[in-house]
Structure formats: structure tokens, C-alpha cells
Design a protein around this motif. Structure first.
Motif, PDB file in Angstrom:
ATOM      1  N   THR A  15       6.849  -2.680  -4.016  1.00 21.39           N
ATOM      2  CA  THR A  15       6.101  -1.824  -4.933  1.00 21.39           C
ATOM      3  C   THR A  15       6.928  -1.573  -6.193  1.00 21.39           C
ATOM      4  O   THR A  15       6.449  -1.745  -7.323  1.00 21.39           O
ATOM      5  CB  THR A  15       5.786  -0.471  -4.252  1.00 21.39           C
ATOM      6  OG1 THR A  15       4.965  -0.704  -3.116  1.00 21.39           O
ATOM      7  CG2 THR A  15       5.097   0.490  -5.194  1.00 21.39           C
ATOM      8  N   THR A  28      11.812  -1.585  -2.954  1.00 23.89           N
ATOM      9  CA  THR A  28      10.570  -1.994  -2.290  1.00 23.89           C
ATOM     10  C   THR A  28       9.853  -2.991  -3.200  1.00 23.89           C
ATOM     11  O   THR A  28      10.115  -3.033  -4.413  1.00 23.89           O
ATOM     12  CB  THR A  28       9.623  -0.802  -2.063  1.00 23.89           C
ATOM     13  OG1 THR A  28       9.241  -0.282  -3.352  1.00 23.89           O
ATOM     14  CG2 THR A  28      10.272   0.302  -1.247  1.00 23.89           C
ATOM     15  N   GLU A  78      -0.917 -12.744  -6.000  1.00 22.95           N
ATOM     16  CA  GLU A  78      -0.339 -13.558  -4.935  1.00 22.95           C
ATOM     17  C   GLU A  78      -0.940 -14.951  -5.100  1.00 22.95           C
ATOM     18  O   GLU A  78      -2.097 -15.082  -5.514  1.00 22.95           O
ATOM     19  CB  GLU A  78      -0.763 -13.044  -3.562  1.00 22.95           C
ATOM     20  CG  GLU A  78      -0.287 -11.683  -3.174  1.00 22.95           C
ATOM     21  CD  GLU A  78      -0.765 -11.381  -1.754  1.00 22.95           C
ATOM     22  OE1 GLU A  78      -0.021 -11.671  -0.810  1.00 22.95           O
ATOM     23  OE2 GLU A  78      -1.896 -10.888  -1.582  1.00 22.95           O
ATOM     24  N   THR A 116       5.607 -11.625  -1.892  1.00 26.98           N
ATOM     25  CA  THR A 116       6.031 -10.770  -0.786  1.00 26.98           C
ATOM     26  C   THR A 116       5.474 -11.230   0.564  1.00 26.98           C
ATOM     27  O   THR A 116       6.145 -11.113   1.585  1.00 26.98           O
ATOM     28  CB  THR A 116       5.646  -9.317  -1.105  1.00 26.98           C
ATOM     29  OG1 THR A 116       6.360  -8.944  -2.281  1.00 26.98           O
ATOM     30  CG2 THR A 116       5.988  -8.363   0.019  1.00 26.98           C
ATOM     31  N   TYR A 165      -3.504  -6.657  -3.261  1.00 29.59           N
ATOM     32  CA  TYR A 165      -2.633  -5.520  -2.958  1.00 29.59           C
ATOM     33  C   TYR A 165      -1.227  -5.898  -3.382  1.00 29.59           C
ATOM     34  O   TYR A 165      -0.726  -6.964  -3.007  1.00 29.59           O
ATOM     35  CB  TYR A 165      -2.665  -5.157  -1.471  1.00 29.59           C
ATOM     36  CG  TYR A 165      -1.841  -3.930  -1.160  1.00 29.59           C
ATOM     37  CD1 TYR A 165      -2.225  -2.674  -1.639  1.00 29.59           C
ATOM     38  CD2 TYR A 165      -0.663  -4.017  -0.420  1.00 29.59           C
ATOM     39  CE1 TYR A 165      -1.459  -1.548  -1.378  1.00 29.59           C
ATOM     40  CE2 TYR A 165       0.107  -2.886  -0.150  1.00 29.59           C
ATOM     41  CZ  TYR A 165      -0.302  -1.659  -0.631  1.00 29.59           C
ATOM     42  OH  TYR A 165       0.459  -0.536  -0.382  1.00 29.59           O
ATOM     43  N   HIS A 166      -0.612  -5.041  -4.164  1.00 33.89           N
ATOM     44  CA  HIS A 166       0.762  -5.293  -4.624  1.00 33.89           C
ATOM     45  C   HIS A 166       1.631  -4.076  -4.372  1.00 33.89           C
ATOM     46  O   HIS A 166       2.579  -3.830  -5.119  1.00 33.89           O
ATOM     47  CB  HIS A 166       0.752  -5.667  -6.106  1.00 33.89           C
ATOM     48  CG  HIS A 166      -0.018  -6.922  -6.397  1.00 33.89           C
ATOM     49  ND1 HIS A 166       0.451  -8.173  -6.083  1.00 33.89           N
ATOM     50  CD2 HIS A 166      -1.260  -7.116  -6.923  1.00 33.89           C
ATOM     51  CE1 HIS A 166      -0.444  -9.093  -6.426  1.00 33.89           C
ATOM     52  NE2 HIS A 166      -1.496  -8.477  -6.930  1.00 33.89           N
ATOM     53  N   GLY A 167       1.306  -3.307  -3.326  1.00 33.73           N
ATOM     54  CA  GLY A 167       2.014  -2.064  -3.080  1.00 33.73           C
ATOM     55  C   GLY A 167       1.287  -0.926  -3.774  1.00 33.73           C
ATOM     56  O   GLY A 167       0.190  -1.095  -4.319  1.00 33.73           O
ATOM     57  N   ASN A 225      -4.127  -9.849   1.518  1.00 31.88           N
ATOM     58  CA  ASN A 225      -4.192  -8.440   1.885  1.00 31.88           C
ATOM     59  C   ASN A 225      -5.577  -7.914   2.215  1.00 31.88           C
ATOM     60  O   ASN A 225      -5.718  -6.737   2.540  1.00 31.88           O
ATOM     61  CB  ASN A 225      -3.553  -7.584   0.796  1.00 31.88           C
ATOM     62  CG  ASN A 225      -2.046  -7.501   0.982  1.00 31.88           C
ATOM     63  OD1 ASN A 225      -1.574  -6.893   1.923  1.00 31.88           O
ATOM     64  ND2 ASN A 225      -1.297  -8.161   0.110  1.00 31.88           N
TER      65      ASN A 225
HETATM   66  C1  LIG Z   1       1.764  -8.899  -1.819  1.00 27.44           C
HETATM   67  C2  LIG Z   1       2.394  -7.560  -1.656  1.00 27.44           C
HETATM   68  N1  LIG Z   1       3.143  -7.065  -2.639  1.00 27.44           N
HETATM   69  C3  LIG Z   1       3.740  -5.876  -2.528  1.00 27.44           C
HETATM   70  C4  LIG Z   1       3.609  -5.125  -1.399  1.00 27.44           C
HETATM   71  C5  LIG Z   1       4.296  -3.787  -1.288  1.00 27.44           C
HETATM   72  O1  LIG Z   1       5.333  -3.800  -0.405  1.00 27.44           O
HETATM   73  P1  LIG Z   1       6.088  -2.422  -0.072  1.00 27.44           P
HETATM   74  O2  LIG Z   1       5.101  -1.612   0.713  1.00 27.44           O
HETATM   75  O3  LIG Z   1       7.247  -2.842   0.746  1.00 27.44           O
HETATM   76  O4  LIG Z   1       6.444  -1.795  -1.347  1.00 27.44           O
HETATM   77  C6  LIG Z   1       2.836  -5.589  -0.351  1.00 27.44           C
HETATM   78  C7  LIG Z   1       2.664  -4.800   0.890  1.00 27.44           C
HETATM   79  O5  LIG Z   1       1.945  -5.132   1.784  1.00 27.44           O
HETATM   80  C8  LIG Z   1       2.207  -6.835  -0.481  1.00 27.44           C
HETATM   81  O6  LIG Z   1       1.432  -7.326   0.472  1.00 27.44           O
END
Ligand SMILES: Cc1ncc(COP(=O)(O)O)c(C=O)c1O
Length: 455
Positions: free
Chosen positions: A142, A140, A227, A262, A168-170, A232
């Protein structure tokens, strides 16, 4: 809901629209209601993953099938899908090359903790496409962020990370920090954290170069994770020169820069990084990279890889804290290869870019014609309408721009008009299979919904 206005709309109108649309939804989904109306038995909170309750509808519908940009529920309702699994299916549902790769791999074993021929090909594809020489596969985004941050700490010997407010990075614990009145606090709603996360995370507002300079001057930040566009909360674009300043200040202070692509992979085949010439030390991409099969990638520069080698050489053998058993399984690699080779193509992006341009213009035209204090914004194939004036400059403004009750009513009204958009924000993705007719349908539905709210 308190009386007054929300996003420039009378709250009584919002309540009335939501009530009408809820009835309409219930009438159109009898079979789904019988399956999920009282929660699905056996699951905590009535759904297999609690986010599935966060949609606008009174109960979730059951999906029968999805193909390309079209989704069908068990009651026979069809939707133009602009949510696309909140980016997981950004290149279309079950695209033919990915379906074929999955089918082929299905009879050859799915996971063995050993590489396949696909892995040999994917290593080269990632390096050429994104410009970094060293990659690892995770399951993932995350996980990929977690592992990349761990590397950053290991090679710099520094304890902290820096995030931008509203990021948001998970579900990466240390990124669950917000800025309130200039002070770092835990993100609201966070459960079960094992310590005060603000001790290890610095947080500043996006587009705030002086704030970033001040926080990096402490010399204790291993990595800035960001990002290139904040996607997010409500979407925030970087101001001219901001990302250059981030790169300059991180270099000047010996801080690594992790770009999380992502969502901004919507920009082009090499993400925002390639399109705008960013130079990250660490790079993360999850969600659509294997066409919807769970997989993510994280990459590093030659320098970071050499520093990692040196740290590993001086560390006793044991568990690195990175990796999971199913990471880089054969199925994920087969789907990733198919996605990179045949789905995430220049041609596909050309069509996505064109239609996303039509979409954002159509939404903005509907807003302007009706004098709503809203705006529409996009990064590549990713489009958003925001129920507040724009452009937004940072996460603080983005947070304030949210109008949850209004957004919920709009989402449900769009759904009832055959258009599915992402539940957590007003996000719409255009995939290679999206048609002009679907975009026109969404623009028309959006205008009709504003008329219903304002009329
Ligand atoms: C920029 C970003 N990174 C990481 C993630 C995490 O992704 P996942 O839920 O597939 O781990 C998200 C989820 O929305 C995201 O927007």
C-alpha cells in the motif's frame, strides 16, 4: 439466502453444507473457541485486525505454528496451507534462510534509520532482478503504491490516475473507485474518505483498449496503475495485445505506467514484468519480498528518476510526503536479502510452476467431470477456481462471478478437510515447500465438496 441457485448450485444445498461444516468446525476447535469464540478481549471487533473476521469459519482458530507449507492450530489440527498469509508467506513459512537472517539481525539492532551492509547488497539485487535502476524500500505494498503514485503526479504535473475496474492496490484512497453502468463510483464499503475520489481517478474496464484510449486522451492522467493480471476480484487474464496497448497508449499520451507485481510475482523470479517483457516506468512489489517480514519495494526508470531530481531541485526543502519511520529498517533489509538471494530462486519457481499446473488441472478436471458451470485459472504459482463460466474478460464480469455464500461454504468444507485457502477469493498459492501429496489432497477435497453440493 434466497431460494434458487448460486453458481449453478441449489441454495438449500449450500445452506445445508455450511451448517454441517460449521458444526464440524466447532467440534474440532474447542480450545480456539474458548479463546476467540466471543471475540478476543481488548480488540475492537474481537480481533487484532478486522479482516480476521472475514474468514468462512464461525470463529478464527489460533495458530500454534507454521513451517513451509504446513500450518497447525492450538487444537492440534494440521492444514496444508494454500493461503500462505494471502501471499505474505508465498515462499513458505519461516524458510530457513529468512529465519537465520532474522535471528542474526535480532541481536544487532532492528531499526536505526541508517543503512546496513544488507542494504548495499539489496540495491544491486533489485536492479538486476527487475531491470529498473532506482529503488526505495517501504513497509507495505500500500505504502509503495502511494509513494510511487505521488512521484508520478510530481513528475508529470498531472492530477489524476487511472485504474482498471475491479483493481486492488492496497488501501490507497484514490484507487477505491469502481465502474458501475459506465460511471465511476466509490467502492462499496469505503469509510471516511476525505473527498469525492472519483474526481481524481479515471476508471475503465480491463481489456478495454478503446475505453483506455478515450480516458487517456483527456491528457490529465499522471499514471495508469495496474496489475498485469487482475487478481483481486475473480482472476482476469490480459487478452493478447492488451498490455502492449496499455504501454503504447500511455507512452503516446505522456502517461506513466505503474505495474503492481505484488500478486503476479507468482509468475517467476522477475515477476510478470520480466517473464513477458513489460516496460513499466514504476514498479511495486510488497507482501512476500522479505519472506513475511513487513517490507515492500518500489522502483523507477532512469528517466523518471531524472525527472524526480529536477522536481526536487525546484521544490523548497521540506517533507516529500513519502517514507515512514520504520521503512527500510535493518530487520526488513536482512530478511529481504535472504529472500532474494536464497528463497526466490529459479529452482523454487520451477517446483511451484509444476505443482500449480497439477493443481489447476486437477481442479478443472473435477469441475468438468461434474459438469459444473465453473472454471479454474492460474498465473504461475497462483491458482483460482471461479464459480462461474470463464474466461472472465474484465472486472465487471469478475464482480458478477462472485458467489459469496457458495464460496464461504466451499472454503469451510476445504478447511475441515485439512486445506486452507485464501479467505477473500478462491485463491490457492503453491510455495516451494508444497508437496504433491498436499496438492492431491486439495484436489480430492475439492471434488468431494462439489459432490456434497451437487449430490
Ligand atoms: C496487487 C496488490 N497491491 C497491493 C496490495 C496491498 O498490500 P498490503 O496490504 O500489504 O499493503 C495488495 C493486497 O492484497 C495487492 O493485491
Amino acid at each position: 439466502m434466497a431460494t434458487g441457485t448460486l453458481g449453478g448450485v441449489d441454495t438449500r444445498k449450500i445452506e445445508a453444507l455450511f451448517a454441517v461444516e460449521s458444526q464440524r468446525y466447532v467440534a474440532a476447535h474447542p480450545r480456539s473457541q474458548s479463546r476467540t469464540g466471543h471475540g478476543i478481549a481488548g480488540f475492537y471487533d474481537g480481533v487484532p485486525m478486522h479482516w480476521m473476521r472475514d474468514w468462512s469459519m464461525p470463529f478464527p482458530f489460533l495458530v500454534e505454528s507454521a513451517q513451509g507449507s504446513q500450518l497447525r492450530d492450538i487444537d492440534g489440527n494440521e492444514y496444508a496451507d494454500f493461503c500462505l498469509g494471502d501471499t505474505g508467506s508465498m515462499f513458505g513459512h519461516s524458510s530457513a534462510p529468512v529465519a537465520a537472517a532474522i535471528t542474526r539481525q535480532a541481536t544487532q539492532g532492528l531499526t536505526y534509520m541508517l543503512p546496513t551492509e544488507d542494504a548495499v547488497v539489496v540495491g544491486g539485487l533489485l536492479s538486476r532482478r527487475f531491470g529498473l535502476p532506482h529503488w526505495q524500500i517501504a513497509t507495505t505494498a500500500t505504502d509503495a503504491n502511494r509513494f510511487a503514485l505521488r512521484v508520478a503526479r510530481a513528475v508529470t504535473g498531472r492530477p489524476k490516475i487511472l485504474v482498471f475496474n475491479g483493481c486492488y492496490h492496497g488501501t490507497v484512497d484514490e484507487t477505491y473507485v469502481r465502474l458501475v453502468d459506465g460511471k465511476p463510483v466509490h467502492r462499496p464499503g469505503l469509510l471516511g474518505q476525505f473527498e469525492d475520489l472519483t474526481r481524481m481517478t479515471r476508471v475503465v474496464d480491463f481489456n478495454d483498449v478503446e475505453g483506455l484510449r478515450r480516458e487517456l486522451a483527456h491528457g490529465d492522467v499522471a499514471c495508469v496503475i495496474t496489475e498485469p493480471v487482475l487478481t483481486n476480484s475473480c482472476m482476469v487474464l490480459p487478452e493478447p495485445g492488451f498490455l502492449d496497448a496499455v504501454r503504447r497508449l500511455t507512452r503516446e499520451t505522456g502517461t506513466l505506467l505503474l505495474i503492481d507485481e505484488t500478486h503476479t510475482i507468482s509468475t517467476g523470479p522477475g515477476g510478470y514484468t520480466r517473464a513477458y517483457g513489460l516496460e513499466p516506468d514504476l514498479f511495486v512489489l510488497g507482501k512476500p519480498i522479505a519472506g513475511g517480514v513487513p517490507a515492500s519495494v518500489w522502483g523507477m526508470t532512469e528517466t523518471v528518476a531524472q525527472r524526480l531530481d529536477a522536481v526536487r531541485a525546484s521544490t523548497p526543502p521540506g517533507h516529500s510526503g513519502m517514507g515512514t519511520t520504520l521503512s527500510a529498517n535493518a530487520l526488513a533489509l536482512a530478511a529481504m536479502r535472504a529472500t532474494l538471494e536464497h528463497v526466490m530462486t529459479e529452482d523454487a519457481y520451477r517446483s511451484m510452476e509444476r505443482l500449480a499446473g497439477t493443481l489447476v488441472d486437477g481442479l478443472q478436471a473435477a469441475i468438468t467431470a461434474r459438469h459444473m458451470p465453473w472454471h479454474a485459472v492460474r498465473v504461475g504459482a497462483r491458482v483460482e477456481f471461479i464459480c462461474a463460466p470463464g474466461p472472465l474478460r474484465n472486472g465487471t464480469e469478475a464482480e458478477a462471478a462472485h458467489a459469496p455464500a457458495l464460496e464461504r461454504a466451499i472454503h469451510l468444507a476445504l478447511l475441515n478437510r485439512g486445506c486452507l485457502i485464501a479467505p477473500f477469493h478462491n485463491m490457492m498459492l503453491v510455495c516451494p515447500a508444497t508437496t504433491d501429496a498436499q496438492v492431491q489432497r486439495l484436489c480430492g477435497a475439492f471434488a468431494a465438496v462439489i459432490d456434497a453440493l451437487a449430490g
